[in-house]
Write a protein that holds these residues in place. Structure first.
Motif, PDB file in Angstrom:
ATOM      1  N   MET B 590       0.830  -1.209   0.000  1.00  0.00           N
ATOM      2  CA  MET B 590       0.000   0.000   0.000  1.00  0.00           C
ATOM      3  C   MET B 590       0.861   1.254   0.000  1.00  0.00           C
ATOM      4  O   MET B 590       0.464   2.297  -0.503  1.00  0.00           O
ATOM      5  CB  MET B 590      -0.936   0.014   1.215  1.00  0.00           C
ATOM      6  CG  MET B 590      -2.217  -0.759   1.029  1.00  0.00           C
ATOM      7  SD  MET B 590      -3.157  -0.268  -0.432  1.00  0.00           S
ATOM      8  CE  MET B 590      -3.647   1.387  -0.007  1.00  0.00           C
ATOM      9  N   TYR B 591       2.031   1.170   0.595  1.00  0.00           N
ATOM     10  CA  TYR B 591       2.919   2.338   0.651  1.00  0.00           C
ATOM     11  C   TYR B 591       3.929   2.290  -0.493  1.00  0.00           C
ATOM     12  O   TYR B 591       4.037   3.220  -1.270  1.00  0.00           O
ATOM     13  CB  TYR B 591       3.631   2.359   2.004  1.00  0.00           C
ATOM     14  CG  TYR B 591       4.283   3.670   2.351  1.00  0.00           C
ATOM     15  CD1 TYR B 591       3.562   4.682   2.955  1.00  0.00           C
ATOM     16  CD2 TYR B 591       5.621   3.896   2.070  1.00  0.00           C
ATOM     17  CE1 TYR B 591       4.157   5.883   3.279  1.00  0.00           C
ATOM     18  CE2 TYR B 591       6.220   5.095   2.392  1.00  0.00           C
ATOM     19  CZ  TYR B 591       5.485   6.090   3.001  1.00  0.00           C
ATOM     20  OH  TYR B 591       6.080   7.268   3.316  1.00  0.00           O
ATOM     21  N   GLY B 592       4.641   1.152  -0.578  1.00  0.00           N
ATOM     22  CA  GLY B 592       5.701   1.032  -1.585  1.00  0.00           C
ATOM     23  C   GLY B 592       5.168   1.142  -2.997  1.00  0.00           C
ATOM     24  O   GLY B 592       5.795   1.767  -3.853  1.00  0.00           O
ATOM     25  N   ILE B 593       4.014   0.529  -3.251  1.00  0.00           N
ATOM     26  CA  ILE B 593       3.471   0.589  -4.610  1.00  0.00           C
ATOM     27  C   ILE B 593       2.561   1.808  -4.750  1.00  0.00           C
ATOM     28  O   ILE B 593       2.845   2.741  -5.496  1.00  0.00           O
ATOM     29  CB  ILE B 593       2.658  -0.677  -4.955  1.00  0.00           C
ATOM     30  CG1 ILE B 593       3.487  -1.937  -4.718  1.00  0.00           C
ATOM     31  CG2 ILE B 593       2.202  -0.615  -6.409  1.00  0.00           C
ATOM     32  CD1 ILE B 593       2.691  -3.217  -4.904  1.00  0.00           C
ATOM     33  N   ILE B 594       1.454   1.776  -3.997  1.00  0.00           N
ATOM     34  CA  ILE B 594       0.388   2.755  -4.230  1.00  0.00           C
ATOM     35  C   ILE B 594       0.866   4.177  -3.938  1.00  0.00           C
ATOM     36  O   ILE B 594       0.791   5.063  -4.792  1.00  0.00           O
ATOM     37  CB  ILE B 594      -0.848   2.421  -3.364  1.00  0.00           C
ATOM     38  CG1 ILE B 594      -1.282   0.969  -3.587  1.00  0.00           C
ATOM     39  CG2 ILE B 594      -1.980   3.387  -3.654  1.00  0.00           C
ATOM     40  CD1 ILE B 594      -1.769   0.651  -4.955  1.00  0.00           C
ATOM     41  N   ALA B 595       1.387   4.390  -2.725  1.00  0.00           N
ATOM     42  CA  ALA B 595       1.768   5.757  -2.366  1.00  0.00           C
ATOM     43  C   ALA B 595       2.877   6.269  -3.281  1.00  0.00           C
ATOM     44  O   ALA B 595       2.834   7.416  -3.735  1.00  0.00           O
ATOM     45  CB  ALA B 595       2.202   5.811  -0.909  1.00  0.00           C
ATOM     46  N   TRP B 599       2.642   9.552  -5.608  1.00  0.00           N
ATOM     47  CA  TRP B 599       3.561  10.695  -5.517  1.00  0.00           C
ATOM     48  C   TRP B 599       4.202  10.958  -6.874  1.00  0.00           C
ATOM     49  O   TRP B 599       4.349  12.108  -7.284  1.00  0.00           O
ATOM     50  CB  TRP B 599       4.648  10.413  -4.480  1.00  0.00           C
ATOM     51  CG  TRP B 599       4.150  10.500  -3.078  1.00  0.00           C
ATOM     52  CD1 TRP B 599       3.220  11.375  -2.606  1.00  0.00           C
ATOM     53  CD2 TRP B 599       4.537   9.682  -1.981  1.00  0.00           C
ATOM     54  NE1 TRP B 599       3.010  11.151  -1.270  1.00  0.00           N
ATOM     55  CE2 TRP B 599       3.813  10.121  -0.853  1.00  0.00           C
ATOM     56  CE3 TRP B 599       5.435   8.637  -1.818  1.00  0.00           C
ATOM     57  CZ2 TRP B 599       3.946   9.549   0.402  1.00  0.00           C
ATOM     58  CZ3 TRP B 599       5.570   8.059  -0.558  1.00  0.00           C
ATOM     59  CH2 TRP B 599       4.827   8.510   0.528  1.00  0.00           C
ATOM     60  N   ALA B 600       4.597   9.858  -7.543  1.00  0.00           N
ATOM     61  CA  ALA B 600       5.211  10.015  -8.859  1.00  0.00           C
ATOM     62  C   ALA B 600       4.265  10.785  -9.767  1.00  0.00           C
ATOM     63  O   ALA B 600       4.658  11.758 -10.426  1.00  0.00           O
ATOM     64  CB  ALA B 600       5.521   8.645  -9.452  1.00  0.00           C
ATOM     65  N   SER B 601       2.996  10.369  -9.774  1.00  0.00           N
ATOM     66  CA  SER B 601       2.031  11.012 -10.661  1.00  0.00           C
ATOM     67  C   SER B 601       1.814  12.467 -10.260  1.00  0.00           C
ATOM     68  O   SER B 601       1.719  13.354 -11.117  1.00  0.00           O
ATOM     69  CB  SER B 601       0.701  10.262 -10.618  1.00  0.00           C
ATOM     70  OG  SER B 601       0.913   8.892 -10.833  1.00  0.00           O
ATOM     71  N   ILE B 602       1.740  12.707  -8.946  1.00  0.00           N
ATOM     72  CA  ILE B 602       1.472  14.080  -8.486  1.00  0.00           C
ATOM     73  C   ILE B 602       2.623  15.006  -8.879  1.00  0.00           C
ATOM     74  O   ILE B 602       2.412  16.089  -9.430  1.00  0.00           O
ATOM     75  CB  ILE B 602       1.247  14.094  -6.955  1.00  0.00           C
ATOM     76  CG1 ILE B 602      -0.093  13.430  -6.627  1.00  0.00           C
ATOM     77  CG2 ILE B 602       1.281  15.517  -6.421  1.00  0.00           C
ATOM     78  CD1 ILE B 602      -0.339  13.228  -5.152  1.00  0.00           C
TER      79      ILE B 602
END
Lengths: 346, 716
Positions: B590-595, B599-602
Motif C-alpha cells: 500500500m505504501y511502496g506501490i500505491i503511495a 507521488w510520482a504522478s502528483i
C-alpha cells in the motif's frame, strides 16, 4: 478488436466477468456456509450481559490484536482442544441494523487467541487486573490499559467488583477501584468464550503439520544426551501459570498466592500440588485470593507436562523440595477416577 | 644464432618441466583422493606460469625479428621512416646539431637504459615471487611428506634453471636491441648533417608536431543564437553543486482552470488525510514500544488502528487517485470532463464519509471488526455514493471522447471504480453474512479493495503517467491487455487466502492459493511492460525528480506482489500468518506501490497544471526519507515476524514472542517516523505547488496583458 473501441461493451464485459467470479468465490460460498451450518448442540447463545460485553469488545477494537480461531495446524493446539469448524460460528448473527455480523476471527495475533479463554483463564480477578493495567499481571505485555472501564469510588457497595491493583500501578489513586458495568460485561463475555466438545459421532478435525513420529525420532539423537528434556518446565510454567503466579513465583498480593516458599509446593508428597493443578482450588478465597481454575484439565496437559511444571516450581525461587516422577503424577491423576470416561458413560 | 640455441634449451627445459609435473601429478593423485584438489591447483599454477613464460619468450623473439624486417623493408629510405619515430625535442636537437655542426651523442638513450633496468628488476622480483610460491603451495597441502619433499626438491632446481636461462635470453635480446638502436640513431644524425632532403623532411615533421588546435574549430567565434526557439530549460551552473540539478517540468499545460482547481481540491484533501492518517499510524507504532503512552479511550490502540487504515485507504489513496483520474480520463479521451460540478459532489461525499467514519471509530462505533470494513454502512454508503458519482462522470467523459480507441488507462480506472462499487455492495449487504458467511465475504472484501481498487486504479494512472514522463509510448499494449484480464481472473479468487487453515471450506482456501499463484501472470507482465517502457531511458532517472518514485513503485510492485503470492502457500502460512510479517507486507504494497506511484504522478502533473515547481531538494528529501523509512519499517518487521512464527511453531510460551518483537517494533517506530516526516515535506511541497503565489510565467503573462492596454507613446 471492436470491443476495445466500444466503451459500453468493454466495461460491461469487465463488470460481468468480475461479478460472475464474485458469485463463484464469495456470495455463493457465503450463502452455502450460512445455510448449511447449524449451531452445535452444546452451544448456547450469549446471555444479555455477555452480549453487552461483546459489544464492548467490538467497540474497543480488541479484534485488532486478538484472533478467535483455532486453525487446524499443530501450533494452534495451545489455543484449543480441537480446530474450529464452521458450526462453531453458526450462532453468530447480525449484531443490529447498523452493524454487521461479528465473528471476530481476526487477522493478527499480537495478543493470544481468545477462542477458549473462558476455559483457560476463568478468574474474574485476573481479568479485572489485566484490563486495568495488563502490565500489573504480565510485565512484558504491550496491551493497552482500559482504565476507563473502571470507576474510582471512596466507598464500595456490596455488589461492586473491587479490584486490588498493586500499588505500582495505582498511579496515586487512593479510593477503591471498581469495575464499571462495561468491564463486568466484557469479562463475562471473555469468560463465555469456550470451545464446546463436539457431539458423539462427529469426526473431530485433526491438527495438521504436527511433528510425525519419524521426525521426532530423527530430531532426538541429533540433540544428543546432554540436550534439554522433551518437556521444558520453565516454558510450560510461562504458558500456563505465569500470568497469575508471575515469573518470580511470588504471585500478586491479594490476588494470586505466592508459590515461593508455599507449603503446598514444599510438601514432599506431590498429591495436593498435582490435584490443585488438575482440579483447581478455592481454599484461600477467604483470604482474598481468587479461585484457581483447573489449569491442567482445561489446557489438556499431559502427565509429563504436569510433572515438568511441578518440578519447575519445586526447584526455583529458592524452593528446593523433592522432585516428582511422571509415574507419580500419572498415579495421582488416575486416582481422580477418570471423570471424562464417567461422563462419557452417562 | 646464439638466440636460437638458447630458445631451444628453454623449450626442452619446459618440456621436461611439464613432463615432470605430469609425473608428479600422477604420483601424487594416486595415494589420496582428498589430496587431489590441492595438487591439481599447484600443478595448474605451475603450468600457467610456464605458459606465460613461453608466451613472453615468443613475443621477445618476434619483436627482434620485426626490427630486422623493418630495416630490410625500407632499404635506403629507412632514414625517413626513422624521422617519424622522433619527438619534437629530439628533432630540435638534430636541427641545432646540424646548424652548429658540433659532434654530440644523443641523450635519448638514457631513458631507455633506465627502463631496461626497471624491467630486469621487475622480472627478478616476479621470478622470486613465482619461486616462492611453489614451495609455499606445497607446504599447505603436504600429506605424505617423504615423497613430496623429494619431488619438490627435483622440481625447484628445474624451475630455477628455466628462469635463469630465461633471464639470460632476455638480457641478450635487450643488448642486441640496444646496439641496433644506437647504430641507427648515429646513422640518422650523420645523414641529417649531410643530406638536405632529409633536413627538409625534419623541418616539415617539426612543424607538424608543433601544430596546436585553437579550441574553437567546431564552435566558431560567432555568439550562439536560437532563431527557431527550440531551447528551453537552459540551466547553466558554475562551480560545485550540493544538489544535482534535475530537469524542470515542461511548460504549463493549457488545462481548463476549473479542472485544475478540482484536481487541486482532491489532491489537497488527500495530502491532509495522508498527514493526519500517518500521524495516527506513527502514534500506533509508538504504542508498541510504549503501551502506557496514554490511557484515553478515544486514543486507545484498538480504536485508532482502523482510523489509521481507513484514513489512508479512503482518505489519502482513494482521493489522490480520483483527483489524478479526473486528469487522465479526460486527457486520454482528448475531451473535457463531463461535469466539474459532479466532481465536487463526489469529493464532498467522500470527505464527509471519512470525517464521520473516523469520529465514530474513535467513539467506539464500528461495523464489527472486519478489516477495512470498520465504517458502519451509512458512512460507507456516503463514500460509495461519492465513487458512483465520479464513476458516472468518468464514463460520460469517455463516451464523448474524441479518439476512436479507449486508452488502456481508462480501462483500468473505470473498471476499478465499477469493481469498488460492487465490492462495497457485496461487503455490506447482510443477506449471506451470518456465521462464517461473514468471514468468507471479509476475505473477499478486504483483498478486492486492495487489489481491484487501489492496484487497478494505480496501474491505470501509471499506464498514462509513466510513458508521458518518459516521453515514449508504452512498450506493449498487448501485455497491458493480458495483465488486465488476468488480474480480474486471478485477483478476484484470492480473497480467502487470509483465512488459510481456518474453518472456511478447504476447497475455497485452495482456490485462493491457486489464484495467488496465478497473480504472477499479471504482475510479471505489468512489471515487464513498465521496465521495457523504461528501456533506453534509464539515464534519465538521475536527471529527474519524479522517475525515482516510479522506479521504486515498480520495484515494490514486483517484489511486494510476488511476496503476496509467496505468503499465500500453506507452508508459508504456518510461519507468517497472524504475525507482523503481514503488517510489513501491507505497508510494502500500500505504501511502496500505491503511495509511491501516487507521488510520482502528483510530482509529474501538478507542476504542469499550476506552473509552480517544488524545491528539488525537498522532493529529494521526501523521496529518500519515505524510501529509507519504508525499508526500516518493513525489513525488521519481516525478520521479527518470521522469528515470531518460528517461536510459535516450536511451542514457545506466547509471551516470549511478544518479548522477542520488542527491538523490531522499535525499528518499526524509527522507520515510521522517517516516513511520517517525509509526509510533512510532501505536504509542504503540495502547498508550494498550489500556493497562491503566481508563478513567473503567470506574472509575465499579466504584465504583457497590461502592456496591451497602455498607449504606445506612454511612458512605462
Amino acid at each position: 478488436m471492436e470491443i476495445y473501441n466500444n466503451h459500453k461493451k468493454l466495461f460491461t464485459a469487465a463488470l460481468c466477468f468480475f461479478v460472475l467470479l464474485t458469485f463463484f468465490v464469495a456470495i455463493g460460498p457465503a450463502f452455502t456456509s450460512q445455510n448449511h451450518n447449524a449451531p452445535l448442540p452444546g452451544s448456547k447463545p450469549l446471555n444479555a450481559l455477555e452480549t453487552e460485553g461483546k459489544a464492548v469488545f467490538i467497540a474497543e477494537g480488541c479484534v485488532a490484536c486478538h484472533t478467535q480461531q483455532v486453525r487446524n495446524v499443530d501450533m494452534d493446539k495451545v489455543w484449543g482442544k480441537r480446530p474450529n469448524i464452521a458450526a462453531d460460528y453458526a450462532n453468530i448473527t447480525r449484531t443490529d441494523v447498523w452493524r454487521n455480523t461479528a465473528t471476530l476471527m481476526g487477522s493478527e495475533r499480537t495478543g493470544p487467541d481468545l477462542t477458549n479463554v473462558g476455559t483457560r483463564q476463568p478468574s474474574n480477578d485476573w481479568h479485572y487486573l489485566h484490563l486495568f493495567n495488563p502490565r500489573s499481571v504480565v510485565a512484558e505485555s504491550v496491551m493497552p490499559s482500559y482504565e476507563w472501564l473502571f470507576d474510582i469510588k471512596d466507598y464500595a457497595w456490596p455488589n461492586d467488583e473491587v479490584v486490588n491493583v498493586p500499588d505500582d500501578f495505582k498511579k496515586g489513586i487512593t479510593g477503591k477501584i471498581v469495575a464499571t458495568h462495561k468491564a463486568v460485561a466484557l469479562v463475562a463475555y471473555l469468560r463465555s468464550l469456550k470451545e464446546i466438545t463436539l457431539p458423539d459421532g462427529k469426526p473431530v478435525p485433526i491438527f495438521l503439520y504436527g511433528k510425525s513420529d519419524a521426525e521426532k525420532a530423527a530430531a532426538a539423537p541429533s540433540k544428543g544426551p546432554a540436550a534439554k528434556p522433551e518437556f521444558d518446565g520453565a516454558a510450560l510454567y510461562a504458558s500456563n501459570c505465569q500470568s497469575c503466579h508471575q515469573g518470580n513465583g511470588e504471585g500478586l498480593v491479594g490476588a494470586f498466592p505466592s508459590l515461593k516458599g508455599s507449603k503446598v509446593v514444599l510438601d514432599d508428597n506431590p498429591e495436593v500440588q498435582v490435584t490443585i493443578i488438575m482440579k483447581g482450588y478455592n481454599g484461600r478465597v477467604s483470604e482474598g485470593y481468587g479461585v484457581m481454575p483447573a489449569v491442567g484439565t482445561n489446557n489438556n496437559l499431559k502427565p509429563e507436562e504436569v510433572a515438568a511444571i511441578v518440578n519447575h516450581e519445586r526447584s526455583n525461587w529458592g524452593n528446593n523440595s523433592k522432585q516428582v516422577t511422571v509415574d507419580e503424577v500419572k498415579k495421582i491423576i488416575a486416582s481422580f477416577g477418570k471423570p471424562e470416561t464417567i461422563a462419557a458413560k452417562k | 644464432m646464439k638466440l636460437k640455441i638458447y630458445l631451444t634449451i628453454i623449450l626442452i627445459g619446459m618440456l621436461l618441466l611439464i613432463a615432470g609435473a605430469a609425473t608428479y601429478a600422477s604420483d601424487v593423485l594416486k595415494p589420496d583422493p582428498a589430496f587431489n584438489t590441492g595438487a591439481c591447483i599447484l600443478i595448474g599454477i605451475t603450468i600457467f606460469f610456464l605458459l606465460l613464460l613461453l608466451l613472453w619468450l615468443i613475443r621477445l623473439a618476434r619483436g627482434l625479428r620485426e626490427d630486422e624486417a623493418i630495416y630490410e623493408k625500407y632499404g635506403d629510405k629507412w632514414v625517413f621512416s626513422q624521422i617519424n619515430r622522433l619527438d619534437s625535442r629530439q628533432l630540435d636537437q638534430l636541427i641545432s646539431r646540424r646548424n652548429s655542426r658540433k659532434k654530440a651523442i644523443s641523450k635519448a638513450k638514457g631513458g631507455n637504459n633506465g627502463f631496461t633496468a626497471v624491467m630486469v628488476l621487475l622480472l627478478v622480483l616476479s621470478s622470486l615471487a613465482v619461486h616462492a610460491q611453489a614451495p609455499g603451495e606445497n607446504k599447505n597441502i603436504l600429506t605424505s611428506p617423504g615423497m613430496i619433499i623429494m619431488l619438490t626438491l627435483i622440481f625447484i632446481p628445474l624451475v630455477v634453471t628455466v628462469f635463469l636461462v630465461a633471464l639470460k635470453v632476455r638480457n641478450l635480446a635487450a643488448k642486441t636491441r640496444y646496439r641496433r638502436v644506437k647504430k641507427e640513431t648515429r646513422q640518422l644524425a650523420d645523414a641529417v648533417d649531410h643530406d638536405d632532403a632529409i633536413y627538409d623532411e625534419i623541418i616539415k615533421r617539426k612543424h607538424a608536431l608543433d601544430y596546436r588546435l585553437t579550441n574553437n574549430e567546431l564552435a566558431g567565434t560567432i555568439a550562439p543564437e536560437d532563431s527557431k526557439g527550440i531551447l528551453l530549460n537552459i540551466d547553466e551552473v558554475h562551480g560545485p553543486r550540493f544538489f544535482a540539478s534535475k530537469r524542470k517540468a515542461a511548460h504549463k499545460h493549457q488545462t481548463d482552470p476549473k479542472l485544475v482547481k478540482l484536481i487541486m481540491w482532491y489532491l489537497g484533501s488527500a495530502a491532509l488525510w495522508l498527514v493526519l492518517g500517518t500521524t495516527i499510524g506513527e502514534y500506533l507504532g509508538i504504542k508498541f514500544v510504549s503501551p502506557d503512552a496514554d490511557h484515553i479511550s478515544w486514543l486507545s490502540f484498538g480504536r485508532l488502528r482502523p482510523v489509521h487504515t481507513n484514513m489512508v485507504f479512503w482518505g489519502w489513496s482513494s482521493m489522490a487517485m480520483l483527483g489524478l483520474g479526473y486528469y487522465v480520463v479526460s486527457t486520454v479521451s482528448n475531451t473535457a470532463v463531463y461535469s466539474i460540478k459532479r466532481g465536487y459532489y463526489s469529493l464532498i461525499l467522500m470527505n464527509a464519509a471519512i470525517v464521520l467514519g473516523s469520529g465514530m471509530l474513535m467513539a467506539g462505533i464500528n461495523n464489527g471488526g472486519g478489516e477495512y470494513r470498520e465504517y458502519i454502512w451509512p458512512v460507507m454508503a456516503l463514500f460509495a455514493a461519492g465513487i458512483v458519482v465520479s464513476l458516472a462522470n468518468y464514463i460520460q467523459t469517455i463516451a464523448q471522447r474524441k479518439t476512436k480507441e479507449i486508452y488502456i488507462s481508462n480501462w483500468y480506472i473505470v473498471s476499478a471504480m465499477m469493481f469498488l462499487t460492487v465490492i462495497v455492495t457485496v461487503g455490506y449487504l447482510p443477506f449471506y453474512q451470518n456465521g462464517l458467511g461473514e468471514t468468507i465475504i471479509q476475505g473477499y472484501y478486504m483483498h478486492q479493495a486492495v487489489g481491484m481498487w487501489f492496484m487497478f486504479f494505480n496501474l491505470g494512472l501509471v499506464y498514462y503517467f509513466l510513458p508521458q514522463q518518459l516521453n515514449t509510448p508504452i512498450y506493449s499494449y498487448s501485455l497491458g491487455i493480458l495483465a488486465f484480464w488476468s488480474q480480474i481472473l486471478f485477483y478476484t479468487l484470492i480473497g480467502t487466502h487470509h483465512f488459510i487453515f481456518s474453518s472456511i471450506p478447504w476447497w475455497l482456501q485452495t482456490v485462493a492459493i491457486v489464484g495467488s499463484m496465478g497473480m504472477l501472470i499479471p504482475v510479471f507482465s505489468g512489471t515487464t511492460n513498465f521496465i521495457m517502457t523504461f528501456r533506453g531511458n534509464f539515464n534519465k532517472i538521475g536527471r529527474s525528480y519524479t522517475l525515482p518514485f516510479y522506479i521504486v513503485g515498480i520495484l515494490f510492485y514486483f517484489t511486494g506482489s510476488t511476496q503476496g503470492t509467496a505468503e499465500a502457500f500453506r507452508e508459508t502460512n504456518l510461519i507468517w500468518h497472524f504475525t507482523d510479517f503481514t503488517t510489513a507486507h501491507s505497508h510494502l504494497t500500500m505504501y511502496g506501490i500505491i503511495a509511491f506511484f501516487l507521488w510520482a504522478s502528483i510530482y509529474t502533473i501538478v507542476p504542469r497544471l499550476t506552473g509552480n515547481e517544488p524545491k528539488q531538494g525537498l522532493v529529494g528529501a521526501h523521496f529518500w526519507m519515505a524510501f529509507i523509512g519504508l525499508l526500516f519499517y518493513t525489513i525488521p518487521l519481516m525478520v521479527g515476524g518470521t522469528l515470531k512464527g518460528i517461536a510459535w511453531r516450536e511451542g514457545k510460551p506466547f509471551i516470549d514472542s511478544v518479548v522477542l518483537m520488542a527491538p523490531y517494533w522499535l525499528w518499526r517506530a524509527i522507520g515510521g517516523s522517517l516516513m511520517w516526516a517525509s509526509h510533512l515535506v510532501f505536504a509542504w511541497n503540495i502547498y508550494v505547488m498550489f500556493s497562491g503565489h503566481k508563478s513567473d510565467p503567470d506574472i509575465r503573462k499579466e504584465v504583457f496583458d497590461e502592456l496591451k492596454n497602455v498607449p504606445v507613446n506612454a511612458e512605462i
